[in-house]
Motif scaffolding. Structure first.
Motif, PDB file in Angstrom:
ATOM      1  N   LEU A  49       0.825  -1.204   0.000  1.00  0.00           N
ATOM      2  CA  LEU A  49       0.000   0.000   0.000  1.00  0.00           C
ATOM      3  C   LEU A  49       0.861   1.256   0.000  1.00  0.00           C
ATOM      4  N   SER A  50       1.938   1.220   0.770  1.00  0.00           N
ATOM      5  CA  SER A  50       2.837   2.378   0.822  1.00  0.00           C
ATOM      6  C   SER A  50       3.446   2.644  -0.546  1.00  0.00           C
ATOM      7  N   ARG A  51       3.900   1.590  -1.210  1.00  0.00           N
ATOM      8  CA  ARG A  51       4.481   1.769  -2.548  1.00  0.00           C
ATOM      9  C   ARG A  51       3.450   2.379  -3.495  1.00  0.00           C
ATOM     10  N   LEU A  52       2.233   1.870  -3.441  1.00  0.00           N
ATOM     11  CA  LEU A  52       1.195   2.378  -4.343  1.00  0.00           C
ATOM     12  C   LEU A  52       0.871   3.840  -4.038  1.00  0.00           C
ATOM     13  N   ARG A  53       0.858   4.201  -2.755  1.00  0.00           N
ATOM     14  CA  ARG A  53       0.589   5.604  -2.399  1.00  0.00           C
ATOM     15  C   ARG A  53       1.652   6.528  -2.989  1.00  0.00           C
ATOM     16  N   HIS A  54       2.897   6.140  -2.862  1.00  0.00           N
ATOM     17  CA  HIS A  54       3.975   7.007  -3.348  1.00  0.00           C
ATOM     18  C   HIS A  54       4.051   7.002  -4.875  1.00  0.00           C
ATOM     19  N   THR A  55       3.648   5.889  -5.492  1.00  0.00           N
ATOM     20  CA  THR A  55       3.551   5.878  -6.955  1.00  0.00           C
ATOM     21  C   THR A  55       2.475   6.860  -7.398  1.00  0.00           C
ATOM     22  N   ARG A  56       1.354   6.836  -6.720  1.00  0.00           N
ATOM     23  CA  ARG A  56       0.262   7.756  -7.071  1.00  0.00           C
ATOM     24  C   ARG A  56       0.673   9.205  -6.830  1.00  0.00           C
ATOM     25  N   ALA A  57       1.395   9.440  -5.745  1.00  0.00           N
ATOM     26  CA  ALA A  57       1.853  10.804  -5.459  1.00  0.00           C
ATOM     27  C   ALA A  57       2.783  11.307  -6.559  1.00  0.00           C
ATOM     28  N   LEU A  58       3.645  10.439  -7.070  1.00  0.00           N
ATOM     29  CA  LEU A  58       4.526  10.821  -8.172  1.00  0.00           C
ATOM     30  C   LEU A  58       3.728  11.285  -9.384  1.00  0.00           C
ATOM     31  N   VAL A  59       2.701  10.508  -9.718  1.00  0.00           N
ATOM     32  CA  VAL A  59       1.886  10.844 -10.889  1.00  0.00           C
ATOM     33  C   VAL A  59       1.179  12.182 -10.677  1.00  0.00           C
ATOM     34  N   LEU A  60       0.597  12.365  -9.502  1.00  0.00           N
ATOM     35  CA  LEU A  60      -0.099  13.627  -9.216  1.00  0.00           C
ATOM     36  C   LEU A  60       0.855  14.812  -9.257  1.00  0.00           C
ATOM     37  N   LEU A  61       2.041  14.627  -8.669  1.00  0.00           N
ATOM     38  CA  LEU A  61       3.012  15.725  -8.655  1.00  0.00           C
ATOM     39  C   LEU A  61       3.482  16.051 -10.067  1.00  0.00           C
ATOM     40  N   ALA A  62       3.727  15.011 -10.864  1.00  0.00           N
ATOM     41  CA  ALA A  62       4.151  15.243 -12.246  1.00  0.00           C
ATOM     42  C   ALA A  62       3.069  15.955 -13.040  1.00  0.00           C
ATOM     43  N   ALA A  63       1.803  15.738 -12.646  1.00  0.00           N
ATOM     44  CA  ALA A  63       0.690  16.388 -13.334  1.00  0.00           C
ATOM     45  C   ALA A  63       0.412  17.794 -12.787  1.00  0.00           C
ATOM     46  N   GLY A  64       1.186  18.224 -11.776  1.00  0.00           N
ATOM     47  CA  GLY A  64       1.026  19.569 -11.234  1.00  0.00           C
ATOM     48  C   GLY A  64       0.098  19.659 -10.052  1.00  0.00           C
ATOM     49  N   ASP A  65      -0.413  18.522  -9.566  1.00  0.00           N
ATOM     50  CA  ASP A  65      -1.331  18.533  -8.429  1.00  0.00           C
ATOM     51  C   ASP A  65      -0.545  18.261  -7.153  1.00  0.00           C
ATOM     52  N   ALA A  66       0.177  19.276  -6.684  1.00  0.00           N
ATOM     53  CA  ALA A  66       1.000  19.110  -5.496  1.00  0.00           C
ATOM     54  C   ALA A  66       0.147  18.863  -4.264  1.00  0.00           C
ATOM     55  N   ALA A  67      -0.975  19.545  -4.179  1.00  0.00           N
ATOM     56  CA  ALA A  67      -1.850  19.381  -3.015  1.00  0.00           C
ATOM     57  C   ALA A  67      -2.390  17.954  -2.957  1.00  0.00           C
ATOM     58  N   GLY A  68      -2.802  17.420  -4.109  1.00  0.00           N
ATOM     59  CA  GLY A  68      -3.289  16.045  -4.150  1.00  0.00           C
ATOM     60  C   GLY A  68      -2.212  15.058  -3.770  1.00  0.00           C
ATOM     61  N   ALA A  69      -0.997  15.286  -4.269  1.00  0.00           N
ATOM     62  CA  ALA A  69       0.114  14.399  -3.936  1.00  0.00           C
ATOM     63  C   ALA A  69       0.394  14.418  -2.442  1.00  0.00           C
ATOM     64  N   GLU A  70       0.323  15.608  -1.858  1.00  0.00           N
ATOM     65  CA  GLU A  70       0.589  15.730  -0.423  1.00  0.00           C
ATOM     66  C   GLU A  70      -0.471  15.004   0.398  1.00  0.00           C
ATOM     67  N   ARG A  71      -1.716  15.099  -0.016  1.00  0.00           N
ATOM     68  CA  ARG A  71      -2.785  14.400   0.705  1.00  0.00           C
ATOM     69  C   ARG A  71      -2.588  12.886   0.673  1.00  0.00           C
TER      70      ARG A  71
END
Length: 847
Positions: free
Chosen positions: A633-655
């Motif tokens: 689950l941790s790996r998947l969370r950080h993978t998702r955060a990478l995608v969100l951050l790359a897409a410019g959604d820093a707030a979403g990645a942080e959440r």
């Protein structure tokens, strides 16, 4: 020249040249089709012993009628006959077919690899399923070097009138197999008896019966006549011989030792030779006095004997005979037949022993295993963890029976837990391996605890105890090690994988290849890519069973190759490696790691949308799977955060990562998010909070790269940033890593490039920039008009007094407005404020 493993000719067998000629036809397929008793096997054996072709005689084993076990048995016989070279994929058919869904493709590739024509003579073709018959017919069309000769009693796809449309086939039927008048006379030496035989249909078995005595049989009912054989109490057969046949013919085949054991007769060899003389069976080569020789009974005698045995003997007697036959088959490696008999008499301990010793081989039978235990109630499986585990693996492999697989996994867990306390060391370890695999694949908590206990037990066992694990020892290491890896105990996992390879190398097994793959993948995932490349090279230098490298056993090897290529700056090569596993994505448990690598590849190519789609599709496809350990689950969370951050959604990645329980991984992700926004102070704060904590080489490298980025972007200590950058370059070179630097946000990576002095380091940064994954984000900050005015003046004025004079306000007012501005920007100095302002869109401002 002749075929390999042809049964020995019986005493007084009639030579039938016309049938030999028919079998010598050039057609790729010749079928001998008639009921029992027409001498099909004898005729084919006569031809096989004198043919000029090379090939094998194959008696289809119990349970071997489905495509996978059939191809596995045929491959084994080709190996035994010395007809395959060392590189032929059929030499490792058992291992390949445990993971491959295309047995016919494997067989075709293997047959094409050898020179010249090859013949397969199939006795008792009625044991073949329709799917196997279709596969053989298609194979004959695809492999012109193959000739097949087969005997069948019943109508089947082999005897369909339209068969000629698919393949050139010759069917030798009942009329041609019947004895002619001259053949009957030659056999009996009595013209009156010969006439009676011909009038009765010319059945060779009836001819034999009539020479023994009048059994009242006719050609219209050969099987009934066959059963009457054991009721004869005159002529050449005495009661003792009949009783012997009733007992021993329950086995498809047996040796002298088994015949003596189950019949209680010390003269079993003489009685078997008598049975051969009477035409009731034959010896498989070598001869009868060889300790490895096996006697095979005629099909109609087996039918008659088993019926008589069950009628004449008590159930305990029959059960004991079947148990002894099953144990003999187990020792001879006839795993499925032994398992079927053990299941028939419901001998749970014998069933477990067969499964324990032949686990991987039996997985080839898949659907037959499900049929074999279909009568066992689910509640009963709570005490049969090995059976439950096998059924779980079969169901899980189908892709459509996931819920049933989870049910079986749960039963396996329960049973293993209940039994292990009283089990000897080897069984305890095996039960722990079952537990940890079931927990892990079904997504339940407990996999790590079971793996740790199993690992401790393995370390405490002496060599003799470990030997009791037999061929399963490397597989046990692989499964326990995989759970340790997913539980975060990397060093212990690697020790298991290396032991798997060492044990396999010592015992000549193949499971150690999976240990090599797991070693390479674990090292790559955790960031020791240089070491991983050495293991990859070793693994690729070895001979693998077909479909292992690109299937589940080799999945971590492809994962390692993908990471290795990406760390070399080549996302296309990384993608090519990982695409090899696409066919297994629906069922493979390693999908989170594969998805993470897919995302990295897409980001390295600058395809943020593709990264998002890959992740969303994987989560949607796998939502029914519950393989969700905390680390996964941790790996998947950080993978998702990478995608969100790359897409410019820093707030979403942080959440997504804010509440992750891994402090180092959380700190790395939050530091990356802060840096992308130009928040140097925030990045330094979260990175310092997790500095020095234990982490994998990969996470440590990402942490160090982001720390260098924060120092460089801050601009206050360029010399310090340069020294730490030089340290980072050494670490990345030692570990053969590039991605940790490529995951530094673009604005920080540019700042790093500005402080780099060494040309080699500059080149490293340039390579990372070519696969840069995270652009700088532009935060929208709501400022008041006065704060915007102060921000605008800050770019032109050096001091508070200058700003106050320009804005016609007091210095105290400017100080108050600067504090508010710095707080909203998340900075603490003028330099940081100017950097942050350059990255912002300010409402109502031109900056």
């Amino acid at each position: 020249m002749s075929l390999s493993a042809v049964p020995r000719a019986g005493v007084g067998v009639l030579a039938r040249a016309r049938l030999v000629a028919a079998l010598d036809d050039a057609a790729p397929l010749v079928i001998l089709h008639a009921p029992m008793g027409y001498g099909k096997t004898v005729a084919m054996a006569q031809w096989a012993r004198g043919t000029a072709h090379r090939g094998v005689w194959m008696r289809v084993r119990d349970g071997g009628g489905e495509p996978r076990p059939f191809v596995q048995q045929l491959a084994a016989q080709l190996v035994d006959a010395g007809l395959l070279d060392d590189g032929n994929p059929l030499r490792t058919a058992a291992e390949t077919l445990a993971v491959d869904d295309d047995p016919w493709g494997l067989l075709a590739r293997g047959l094409r690899r050898r020179p010249g024509l090859i013949v397969v003579a199939l006795d008792d073709g009625d044991r073949l399923s329709d799917a196997t018959v279709r596969g053989l017919i298609d194979l004959l069309a695809d492999v012109p070097e193959l000739l097949v000769r087969v005997t069948v009693r019943r109508a089947s796809l082999f005897t369909e009138p339209s068969l000629a449309v698919l393949v050139d086939a010759v069917i030798v039927g009942r009329g041609e197999l019947s004895l002619t008048a001259s053949e009957a006379l030659e056999l009996t030496g009595d013209s009156q008896a010969a006439d009676q035989i011909v009038a009765g249909g010319g059945v060779p078995a009836l001819a034999r019966m009539l020479t023994l005595g009048d059994v009242g049989a006719s050609g219209a009912n050969v099987e009934q006549a066959a059963r009457s054989l054991l009721r004869l109490r005159g002529g050449n057969w005495d009661d003792a011989f009949v009783a012997f046949l009733e007992t021993v013919a329950v086995a498809d085949a047996l040796d002298v030792r088994l015949a003596e054991a189950i019949s209680g007769r010390s003269d079993a060899l003489r009685l078997l030779e008598t049975a051969e003389a009477e035409g009731l069976g034959s010896w498989e080569t070598p001869g009868p006095r060889d300790s490895t020789a096996v006697f095979v009974f005629s099909p109609f005698l087996r039918l008659a004997a088993e019926e008589s045995l069950r009628r004449e003997r008590s159930r305990p007697e029959v059960r004991e005979i079947i148990r002894r036959v099953a144990r003999w088959e187990l020792e001879r490696g006839l795993a499925f037949s032994a398992l079927r008999r053990a299941a028939e008499i419901d001998d749970a301990s014998l069933v477990d022993e067969v499964l324990r010793r032949h686990w991987n081989e039996l997985l080839t039978y898949r659907g037959r295993l499900t049929e074999l235990f279909a009568h066992v109630p689910l509640l009963a499986l709570r005490t049969r963890p090995l059976v439950a585990m096998v059924l779980a693996i079969v169901a899980n492999a189908s892709g459509t029976q996931r819920l049933r697989a989870l049910e079986y996994f749960g039963l396996a867990i329960y049973g293993a837990r209940m039994q292990r306390a009283s089990a000897p060391p080897a069984d305890r370890v095996l039960l722990r391996a079952i537990e940890t695999t079931s927990y892990r694949v079904s997504g339940r908590s407990g996999a790590l605890a079971a793996a740790r206990d199993g690992y401790r037990a393995l370390q405490e066992m002496d060599a003799a105890e470990r030997d009791r694990l037999g061929r399963n020892e490397p597989t046990v290491y692989n499964q326990i090690g995989t759970s340790l890896f997913y539980g975060g105990l990397t060093a212990d996992a690697l020790d298991c994988f290396r032991r798997s390879t060492a044990v396999s190398d010592a015992k000549g097994l193949f499971a150690g290849l999976q240990g090599l793959a797991l070693t390479a993948g674990t090292l790559a995932v955790t960031g020791e890519v240089g070491e991983s490349r050495e293991v990859i090279d070793e693994a690729l230098s070895r001979a693998w069973p077909e479909r292992w490298v690109d299937g589940y056993p080799g999945s971590f090897l492809q994962l390692a190759r993908g990471f290795s290529a990406l760390e070399g700056g080549d996302p296309d090569a990384a993608d090519a490696a990982i695409r090899i596993l696409d066919a297994h994505r629906a069922t493979i448990e390693h999908w989170p790691l594969l998805t993470h690598l897919d995302v990295l590849i897409a980001l390295a190519r600058g395809r943020v949308g593709s990264a998002h789609a890959v992740l969303a599709n994987a989560l949607r496809t796998q939502q029914a799977r519950h393989a969700t350990s905390e680390l996964t689950l941790s790996r998947l969370r950080h993978t998702r955060a990478l995608v969100l951050l790359a897409a410019g959604d820093a707030a979403g990645a942080e959440r997504v990562v804010a509440k992750d329980k891994d402090p180092v991984r959380r700190g790395v992700s939050l530091g990356r998010i802060a840096l992308a926004a130009g928040d140097v102070e925030g990045a330094v704060r979260v990175l310092q909070a997790s500095a020095g904590m234990a982490a994998s080489a990969r996470i440590e490298s990402e942490h160090l790269a982001l720390t260098v980025g924060a120092l460089a972007l801050g601009g206050t200590d360029p010399d310090g940033a340069r020294r730490m950058l030089d340290r980072l370059a050494v670490v990345l070179e030692q570990r053969a890593l590039l991605v940790p630097l490529a995951m530094v946000p673009a604005n920080a990576l540019e700042a790093i490039a500005e402080v780099a002095g060494d040309p080699d380091v500059q080149q490293l940064i340039a390579r990372a920039g070519r696969i840069g994954m995270i652009p700088a984000t532009r935060r929208r900050v709501q400022l008041t008009p006065r704060e915007i005015a102060v921000a605008d003046e800050l770019t032109r004025s050096e001091t508070v007094a200058e700003i106050a004079a320009a804005l016609v306000v007091s210095p105290n007012t400017v100080k108050s407005q600067l504090r508010s501005l710095y707080r909203k920007l998340g900075v603490s100095s003028r330099v940081d404020a100017l950097r942050a302002l350059a990255a912002l869109d300010l409402p109502g401002s031109e900056h």
